[in-house]
Design a protein around this motif. Structure first.
Motif, PDB file in Angstrom:
ATOM      1  N   UNK A  22      -6.140   9.338  -5.716  1.00  0.00           N
ATOM      2  CA  UNK A  22      -6.638   7.967  -5.653  1.00  0.00           C
ATOM      3  C   UNK A  22      -8.147   7.941  -5.792  1.00  0.00           C
ATOM      4  N   UNK A  23      -8.679   8.812  -6.630  1.00  0.00           N
ATOM      5  CA  UNK A  23     -10.111   8.958  -6.821  1.00  0.00           C
ATOM      6  C   UNK A  23     -10.482   8.471  -8.214  1.00  0.00           C
ATOM      7  N   UNK A  24     -11.402   7.512  -8.301  1.00  0.00           N
ATOM      8  CA  UNK A  24     -11.776   6.903  -9.579  1.00  0.00           C
ATOM      9  C   UNK A  24     -10.521   6.455 -10.333  1.00  0.00           C
ATOM     10  N   UNK A  25      -9.612   5.839  -9.612  1.00  0.00           N
ATOM     11  CA  UNK A  25      -8.264   5.572 -10.102  1.00  0.00           C
ATOM     12  C   UNK A  25      -8.242   4.809 -11.418  1.00  0.00           C
ATOM     13  N   UNK A  26      -8.896   3.686 -11.470  1.00  0.00           N
ATOM     14  CA  UNK A  26      -8.830   2.886 -12.696  1.00  0.00           C
ATOM     15  C   UNK A  26      -9.463   3.623 -13.872  1.00  0.00           C
ATOM     16  N   UNK A  86       3.992   2.418 -15.326  1.00  0.00           N
ATOM     17  CA  UNK A  86       3.331   2.591 -14.018  1.00  0.00           C
ATOM     18  C   UNK A  86       1.815   2.740 -14.132  1.00  0.00           C
ATOM     19  N   UNK A  87       1.344   3.399 -15.195  1.00  0.00           N
ATOM     20  CA  UNK A  87      -0.104   3.530 -15.373  1.00  0.00           C
ATOM     21  C   UNK A  87      -0.751   2.166 -15.541  1.00  0.00           C
ATOM     22  N   UNK A  88      -0.160   1.328 -16.376  1.00  0.00           N
ATOM     23  CA  UNK A  88      -0.706  -0.021 -16.574  1.00  0.00           C
ATOM     24  C   UNK A  88      -0.630  -0.816 -15.274  1.00  0.00           C
ATOM     25  N   UNK A 140       0.819  -1.211   0.000  1.00  0.00           N
ATOM     26  CA  UNK A 140       0.000   0.000   0.000  1.00  0.00           C
ATOM     27  C   UNK A 140       0.853   1.261   0.000  1.00  0.00           C
ATOM     28  N   UNK A 141       1.949   1.263   0.730  1.00  0.00           N
ATOM     29  CA  UNK A 141       2.857   2.423   0.722  1.00  0.00           C
ATOM     30  C   UNK A 141       3.504   2.556  -0.653  1.00  0.00           C
ATOM     31  N   UNK A 142       3.919   1.437  -1.240  1.00  0.00           N
ATOM     32  CA  UNK A 142       4.522   1.460  -2.571  1.00  0.00           C
ATOM     33  C   UNK A 142       3.558   1.990  -3.619  1.00  0.00           C
ATOM     34  N   UNK A 143       2.308   1.540  -3.571  1.00  0.00           N
ATOM     35  CA  UNK A 143       1.301   2.028  -4.507  1.00  0.00           C
ATOM     36  C   UNK A 143       1.026   3.516  -4.308  1.00  0.00           C
ATOM     37  N   UNK A 144       0.990   3.944  -3.053  1.00  0.00           N
ATOM     38  CA  UNK A 144       0.788   5.369  -2.753  1.00  0.00           C
ATOM     39  C   UNK A 144       1.915   6.209  -3.340  1.00  0.00           C
ATOM     40  N   UNK A 168      -4.733  -1.336  -8.730  1.00  0.00           N
ATOM     41  CA  UNK A 168      -5.610  -0.408  -8.032  1.00  0.00           C
ATOM     42  C   UNK A 168      -4.778   0.597  -7.261  1.00  0.00           C
ATOM     43  N   UNK A 169      -5.464   1.524  -6.612  1.00  0.00           N
ATOM     44  CA  UNK A 169      -4.796   2.640  -5.949  1.00  0.00           C
ATOM     45  C   UNK A 169      -4.154   2.278  -4.621  1.00  0.00           C
ATOM     46  N   UNK A 170      -4.574   1.198  -4.012  1.00  0.00           N
ATOM     47  CA  UNK A 170      -4.062   0.837  -2.698  1.00  0.00           C
ATOM     48  C   UNK A 170      -4.923   1.397  -1.583  1.00  0.00           C
ATOM     49  N   UNK A 171      -4.520   1.095  -0.378  1.00  0.00           N
ATOM     50  CA  UNK A 171      -5.292   1.451   0.819  1.00  0.00           C
ATOM     51  C   UNK A 171      -5.320   2.964   1.072  1.00  0.00           C
ATOM     52  N   UNK A 172      -4.257   3.664   0.709  1.00  0.00           N
ATOM     53  CA  UNK A 172      -4.155   5.093   1.010  1.00  0.00           C
ATOM     54  C   UNK A 172      -4.640   5.927  -0.173  1.00  0.00           C
TER      55      UNK A 172
END
Length: 135
Positions: free
Chosen positions: A76-80, A115-117, A14-18, A123-127
């Motif tokens: 991290x809003x409407x990420x996908x 990174x986008x793919x 989750x930190x990495x994704x953030x 997904x955006x992760x927990x944060x």
């Protein structure tokens, strides 16, 4: 040493994704989109006419992608959903705009595209606001 090598994998992910999400979002927004938006606001609509819809329409689509979708990515809003226009923009940049250029020019688009793919699939992760809104 063992504790360092065996950490909390869910937290690390989750930190990495953030970090990835915020970094690529901010760099696209301020490194590419913001300049295009300011230029358009100053009346300069010169831009590549990629699909025959005119340079102005292409510029508007690039601004929407690079500014609005990048801002959504940072939050991290409407990420996908936000990643789809960003992925398309980078595919166009790499394989159409810079198709005849050397790899060193295509590389910049690829360094955003991958990174986008990746974020599209993870997904955006927990944060992220997506996580907060889903509860």
């Amino acid at each position: 040493m063992k504790k360092f090598l065996t950490s909390n994998k869910a937290f690390d992910l989750d930190i990495g994704l953030f970090i990835l999400r915020v970094f690529v979002g901010f760099t696209m927004l301020f490194g590419h989109g913001w300049g295009k938006m300011i230029r358009a606001m100053d009346g300069d609509y010169g831009f590549a006419d990629v699909f025959g819809m005119g340079g102005t329409a292409s510029l508007l689509l690039a601004i929407i992608s690079e500014v609005i979708c990048s801002a959504f990515l940072v939050l991290g809003l409407f990420t996908r959903a936000a990643l789809i226009p960003l992925i398309i923009t980078m595919l166009v940049a790499v394989f159409i705009i810079h198709a005849d250029d050397p790899f060193s020019k295509q590389e910049f688009g690829l360094l955003y595209l991958i990174p986008y793919i990746t974020l599209f699939f993870t997904g955006a992760g927990k944060y992220a606001l997506d996580e907060k809104l889903s509860k």
